[in-house]
Design a protein around this motif. Structure first.
Motif, PDB file in Angstrom:
ATOM      1  N   TYR A 176       0.826  -1.214   0.000  1.00 21.85           N
ATOM      2  CA  TYR A 176       0.000   0.000   0.000  1.00 21.85           C
ATOM      3  C   TYR A 176       0.863   1.268   0.000  1.00 21.85           C
ATOM      4  O   TYR A 176       0.408   2.358   0.314  1.00 21.85           O
ATOM      5  N   ILE A 177       2.139   1.112  -0.362  1.00 23.26           N
ATOM      6  CA  ILE A 177       3.054   2.262  -0.379  1.00 23.26           C
ATOM      7  C   ILE A 177       3.456   2.549  -1.814  1.00 23.26           C
ATOM      8  O   ILE A 177       4.072   1.703  -2.482  1.00 23.26           O
ATOM      9  N   THR A 178       3.087   3.718  -2.293  1.00 27.21           N
ATOM     10  CA  THR A 178       3.544   4.134  -3.623  1.00 27.21           C
ATOM     11  C   THR A 178       3.707   5.645  -3.662  1.00 27.21           C
ATOM     12  O   THR A 178       3.007   6.375  -2.950  1.00 27.21           O
ATOM     13  N   GLY A 179       4.682   6.110  -4.436  1.00 28.47           N
ATOM     14  CA  GLY A 179       4.943   7.550  -4.547  1.00 28.47           C
ATOM     15  C   GLY A 179       5.725   8.119  -3.385  1.00 28.47           C
ATOM     16  O   GLY A 179       5.781   9.335  -3.192  1.00 28.47           O
ATOM     17  N   VAL A 180       6.358   7.239  -2.634  1.00 26.39           N
ATOM     18  CA  VAL A 180       7.057   7.685  -1.419  1.00 26.39           C
ATOM     19  C   VAL A 180       8.545   7.888  -1.691  1.00 26.39           C
ATOM     20  O   VAL A 180       9.160   7.132  -2.439  1.00 26.39           O
ATOM     21  N   ALA A 181       9.103   8.939  -1.086  1.00 28.82           N
ATOM     22  CA  ALA A 181      10.560   9.141  -1.066  1.00 28.82           C
ATOM     23  C   ALA A 181      11.007   8.819   0.353  1.00 28.82           C
ATOM     24  O   ALA A 181      10.874   9.640   1.259  1.00 28.82           O
ATOM     25  N   LEU A 182      11.486   7.593   0.544  1.00 24.37           N
ATOM     26  CA  LEU A 182      11.817   7.108   1.889  1.00 24.37           C
ATOM     27  C   LEU A 182      13.221   7.562   2.283  1.00 24.37           C
ATOM     28  O   LEU A 182      14.214   7.123   1.692  1.00 24.37           O
ATOM     29  N   THR A 183      13.274   8.425   3.258  1.00 23.84           N
ATOM     30  CA  THR A 183      14.554   8.945   3.729  1.00 23.84           C
ATOM     31  C   THR A 183      15.242   7.904   4.605  1.00 23.84           C
ATOM     32  O   THR A 183      14.641   7.382   5.538  1.00 23.84           O
ATOM     33  N   VAL A 184      16.502   7.615   4.267  1.00 22.42           N
ATOM     34  CA  VAL A 184      17.277   6.609   5.021  1.00 22.42           C
ATOM     35  C   VAL A 184      18.622   7.261   5.330  1.00 22.42           C
ATOM     36  O   VAL A 184      19.628   7.015   4.662  1.00 22.42           O
ATOM     37  N   ASP A 185      18.628   8.142   6.330  1.00 18.42           N
ATOM     38  CA  ASP A 185      19.785   9.032   6.491  1.00 18.42           C
ATOM     39  C   ASP A 185      20.285   9.166   7.924  1.00 18.42           C
ATOM     40  O   ASP A 185      21.047  10.094   8.227  1.00 18.42           O
ATOM     41  N   GLY A 186      19.876   8.262   8.805  1.00 10.77           N
ATOM     42  CA  GLY A 186      20.364   8.339  10.188  1.00 10.77           C
ATOM     43  C   GLY A 186      19.928   9.598  10.914  1.00 10.77           C
ATOM     44  O   GLY A 186      20.489   9.940  11.950  1.00 10.77           O
ATOM     45  N   GLY A 187      18.939  10.291  10.338  1.00  6.87           N
ATOM     46  CA  GLY A 187      18.385  11.475  11.009  1.00  6.87           C
ATOM     47  C   GLY A 187      18.914  12.806  10.505  1.00  6.87           C
ATOM     48  O   GLY A 187      18.520  13.868  11.024  1.00  6.87           O
TER      49      GLY A 187
END
Ligand SMILES: NC(=O)c1ccc[n+]([C@@H]2O[C@H](COP(=O)([O-])OP(=O)(O)OC[C@H]3O[C@@H](n4cnc5c(N)ncnc54)[C@H](O)[C@@H]3O)[C@@H](O)[C@H]2O)c1
Length: 280
Positions: free
Chosen positions: A241-252
């Motif tokens: 159910y996840i689409t169009g997302v820019a998932l930040t993976v940056d340790g904060g």
């Protein structure tokens, strides 16, 4: 209890194509998909390094398709996707991951450097998706693009990369909107600093890495495996159910405003008691 990394089999029999797979995030992503049962189509500019890396994947020849590709050539990207789908019998996931950096201000970089950055970091995603869409419609598959926090905000001296990665983020959103009805999901990850040759090439001086790590709330740069975990999650049914997302993976890193770290500065000066004393 959390499952050990890669102990799941979310991609058994699925066909996954990955660009820029000979190194760093692309290689870790290929390793993770293979560990979860995927059949892989991999390309990279460095064909020899790709072949050497792929030997370690221990996939049967029928489950592996390799090609040396310069993704700056849109026709070559399209040909890679077509050949991958033909060799492996379709396509379930496309990971557009190949990328390059480009340092310099607008009035310092050459038009050729600007164009090359756009070609590798942005246009290649367009061409890859164009070729993949007919196959992904059939499989009701997924696209995952490797964007960057540098596509969400600006970095000093990194204009071409900032613009290209911003394009990748909004291209991902458009794909998600335009192709949801086809049953195709499109997402991207936005890594912060990750310990790959792309980053370490700029870390010739240990002080530069130390300065970077001071900016990361989790206190270190990310690992390629941590990016692979995010990419495979977005590609999997766990993200149905996840689409169009820019998932930040940056340790904060981007959770912060960018203001000076007054907390640290005060504590280094042993001012914390005074500051705390002023609190109600
Ligand atoms: N390392 C980081 O800090 C970081 C942060 C944010 C985003 N990213 C993005 O992650 C992606 C992967 O980068 P990485 O950190 O693993 O770097 P990397 O240099 O380890 O790997 C990049 C791979 O892409 C390949 N490549 C480069 N140009 C190519 C071309 N024209 N055609 C085909 N392949 C090409 C390289 O040969 C290499 O194998 C890139 O899109 C990058 O922009 C990296």
């Amino acid at each position: 209890m959390t499952e050990p990394l890669g102990s799941m089999r979310r991609f058994a029999g699925k066909v996954v194509a990955i660009t820029g797979a000979a190194s760093g995030i692309g290689a870790a992503t290929a390793t993770r998909f293979a560990a979860e049962g995927a059949r892989l189509a991999l390309c990279d500019l460095a064909g020899d390094r790709l072949a050497a890396f792929a030997e370690g994947l221990a996939l049967a020849p029928a489950d592996l398709f390799l090609k040396a590709v310069d993704v700056a050539d849109g026709a070559a990207v399209e040909a890679f996707v077509e050949a991958a789908a033909a060799a492996l019998g379709g396509l379930d996931v496309l990971v557009n991951n190949a990328g390059i950096g480009c340092f310099g201000h607008v009035d310092e970089i050459t038009p050729e450097a600007w164009r090359k950055t756009m070609a590798v970091d942005l246009d290649a995603v367009f061409f890859g998706c164009r070729a993949a869409l007919p196959h992904l419609r059939r499989s009701r598959g997924a696209i995952v693009n490797t964007a960057s926090i540098s596509g969400q905000l600006a970095d000093a001296g990194l204009v071409a990369y900032n613009v290209a990665k911003a394009g990748v983020i909004n291209l991902t959103r458009n794909l998600a909107v335009d192709h949801a009805a086809d049953g195709i999901r499109a997402n991207c990850i936005c890594p912060g600093g990750v310990g790959t040759p792309m980053l370490t090439a700029h870390m010739r001086d240990a002080a530069i890495m130390a300065e970077y790590e001071r900016l990361v709330p989790l206190g270190r740069v990310g690992t390629p495996e941590e990016m692979a975990a995010a990419i495979t999650f977005l590609a999997s049914a766990d993200a149905a159910y996840i689409t169009g997302v820019a998932l930040t993976v940056d340790g904060g890193v981007t959770a912060q405003t960018g203001q000076p770290n007054f907390d640290r500065l005060y504590r280094e000066r042993d001012w914390d008691k005074k500051i705390l004393a002023r609190k109600p």
